[in-house]
Structure formats: C-alpha cells, structure tokens
Write an enzyme that holds these catalytic residues in place. Structure first.
Site, PDB file in Angstrom:
ATOM      1  N   LYS A 195       0.777  -1.250  -0.057  1.00  0.00           N
ATOM      2  CA  LYS A 195       0.043  -0.056   0.119  1.00  0.00           C
ATOM      3  C   LYS A 195       0.957   1.263   0.038  1.00  0.00           C
ATOM      4  CE  LYS A 195      -3.594   2.166   2.628  1.00  0.00           C
ATOM      5  NZ  LYS A 195      -4.597   2.158   3.636  1.00  0.00           N
ATOM      6  N   LYS A 242      -2.276  -1.521  -3.779  1.00  0.00           N
ATOM      7  CA  LYS A 242      -3.181  -0.328  -3.871  1.00  0.00           C
ATOM      8  C   LYS A 242      -2.109   1.106  -3.918  1.00  0.00           C
ATOM      9  CE  LYS A 242      -6.489   1.832  -0.837  1.00  0.00           C
ATOM     10  NZ  LYS A 242      -7.150   1.978   0.680  1.00  0.00           N
TER      11      LYS A 242
END
Length: 324
Positions: free
Chosen positions: A195, A248
């Site tokens: 992330k 992400k």
C-alpha cells in the site's frame, strides 16, 4: 513493391475473431464492491468527491446489496464510520458498531455474498492515523493488539475475510494468531501487502472523514518511488499467513501488480482507489472521455497485469455492462 509476410491484423478482422484470441477476460466475479457503512438509521449520504457513491446506514444497505447481486457482484468490502471517535480508536472494538451490525444483516438477508472487512483504526481515531500515536510518532507494536482484536470481532460477527490496511509491521501474523487461538482458522486474511502513500486517496478520506490531523502517512505506507520494498512486504505477509495479497493503488502500479503476482502463488488483488475512480468520472462528466470504455479498459489492464480480484467503486456499473 514488397508485401509484409507477417500480418497480425488478420487476427483483428472481426469482433468474433478478437474475442476468440483475447488473452484476458474481465468478469463480474473478478470485482469486489467497497461499501461505506455509517452509524444511525435511514442514512444514505452522497460523497461529493465520489459521484454515485454513498455512505449507507445498516438499514439502508438492502437497496445497494440487491443492486449488487442483480448485477452479478458476489463480494463486498465493508468500511465502518463510527458515531464517536477518540485517540485510541475504541469504537473499532465495539461489537455493536456499524461493521459488525452490517455483517450480521448481510449474512441474514444475503447469505451468498463473500463479506470482507477493512481492518484499520484511522476512521475510528480523532487523529486519523492508522496506528496509535505517541507525540508525533505512530506506534507500531501497541497497534497490533487493537488490529488483532478488530479482526477477531469481525470474524466472530461472520466476516469471511478480514483485510488489514494499516501497513503496521507484523500485523498479519498477529491477526492470524488471534484468529487461530479463537478457532477461526477458516477466516481468510486479505493483506494490503503493498500500500503506497499515494495522493490518489483524497476522495476516500472525504468519504471516511479520516484524513490525518497532523503529518502524513509516509512513515508506514510505502514510498511510491520504490519497487523492491513492495516485493519484500509481499513476501513477509506470505510468511506471516496471508491468504491473499493486495496492491493499492492500481493503475499507477501495474508493474507492481505484475511483479507481486509473479513471486506469489497466492491470489492477488488490486484496489482501483477513489482518486482513480473520481478522475475517470470527472473526465467523463466533462465529455473528455467515454466513461464506460475507459472504465472497462482500466479494469482489464489491472487484470492483465496479474490481479485476479479488483476492488472498484465501478463494480456494479462494470458488471452490468459486462453482462449486457
């Protein structure tokens, strides 16, 4: 005049031929719908920076769930918005909070859904960070106990998958141990393994009202200039017991999705985040692009990069288009 010997265009001569030789399929089963679940009753609140996306109180979920099911969406990721916040994110451990209530309601009325839950305390804290705070430091190890407790709460309520998004070191292992100690060995962990500290999360923070009140999240989310660290993070989460890995954001990180999928034999997910969604919607609203074509093109690119699952706010719209 010499003529080409190789003629790749032969394979593009008709829609039927193009479909016959296509390498990547996009199907509603690949899509996961993120849902924002808020406190109270009879609430369906529009999010200005995310056109067509709403916060739903638990009693208003059936409408969106029926839409999802009819479109062919079978998987959901729940984010909770509590009525009260404090420095320690105490409401994250409230068994009567929006997420546990939503899990129970979905299991009762829509038992066919795969229910995933976000495990992070940023939306439950006054400071908006994903870990406990001491001065200006985000504390790693004290946060793990809260994350493990939050995951346990969701699993006991009936979540099939818990998805830690905090990026604290060791959180997958801490959650796996807590679940196993409580005989929840079948609950899966979808780790936000990679992330990045991205500028593309802005609309999401509006939706969750969870922007950091000081500093930023760069001390725990990843530097977007890095690649090797992504592979290290993915390997660590695999070793700690993750069942699935997530990258992400998605569109700006197709290379990372590809490389994570190559080193892992676990299913890989990618999150087409709020900023990616809102940019496409805004450009479409201005007539600069064909929204549906760009939506399908970007989702297919994410699949082509190696993601089996895609979390996207376009899930219902894309599924309807694919099925038509």
């Amino acid at each position: 005049m010499s003529h080409p010997v190789e003629r790749p265009r032969r394979l593009r001569n008709s829609p039927a031929l193009r479909n016959l030789v296509r390498e990547v399929d996009l199907h509603p089963d690949n899509l996961i719908l993120p849902l924002f679940v808020t406190w109270g009753r009879d609430r369906k609140e529009p999010i200005a920076s995310m056109p067509g996306v709403f916060r739903h109180s638990v009693d208003r979920l059936p409408d969106i769930l029926s839409e999802s099911w009819e479109a062919g969406i079978r998987s959901l990721l729940l984010f909770g918005i509590p009525e009260r916040k404090d420095d320690n994110g105490s409401e994250a451990l409230n068994p009567d909070g929006p997420v546990p209530q939503a899990i129970g309601a979905i299991r009762e009325r829509f038992p066919g859904f795969v229910i995933m839950t976000d495990v992070c305390i940023d939306e439950y804290t006054t400071h908006g960070h994903c870990g406990l705070v001491s001065g200006d430091r985000i504390e790693n190890d004290p946060t793990l106990d809260i994350l493990a407790g939050m995951a346990l709460l969701h699993a006991q309520a009936g979540a099939h998958v818990v998805a830690p998004s905090d990026m604290m070191d060791g959180r997958v292992g801490a959650i796996r141990r807590r679940l196993d100690e409580n005989a929840l060995t079948d609950t899966l962990i979808l780790s936000y393994a990679v992330k990045y500290a991205s500028a593309l999360y802005g609309p999401f923070r509006d939706a969750m009202m969870s922007g950091p009140q000081f500093g930023d999240r760069c001390s725990y989310q990843m530097d977007f200039r890095g690649r090797r660290e992504a592979l290290r993070e993915a390997r660590l989460d695999m070793e700690e017991g993750a069942d699935m890995l997530m990258v992400k954001p998605a569109i700006a990180y197709l290379d990372i999705i590809s490389q994570v999928s190559e080193i892992s034999d676990l299913p890989v997910a990618a999150y087409q985040v709020s900023g990616e969604y809102s940019m496409i919607m805004a450009a479409g609203a201005n007539g600069w692009i064909d929204t549906d074509r760009v939506m399908i093109e970007t989702l297919t690119a994410i699949r082509r990069a190696g993601a089996q699952m895609i979390l996207t706010y376009f899930a219902i719209r894309a599924a309807r288009l694919l099925r038509s």
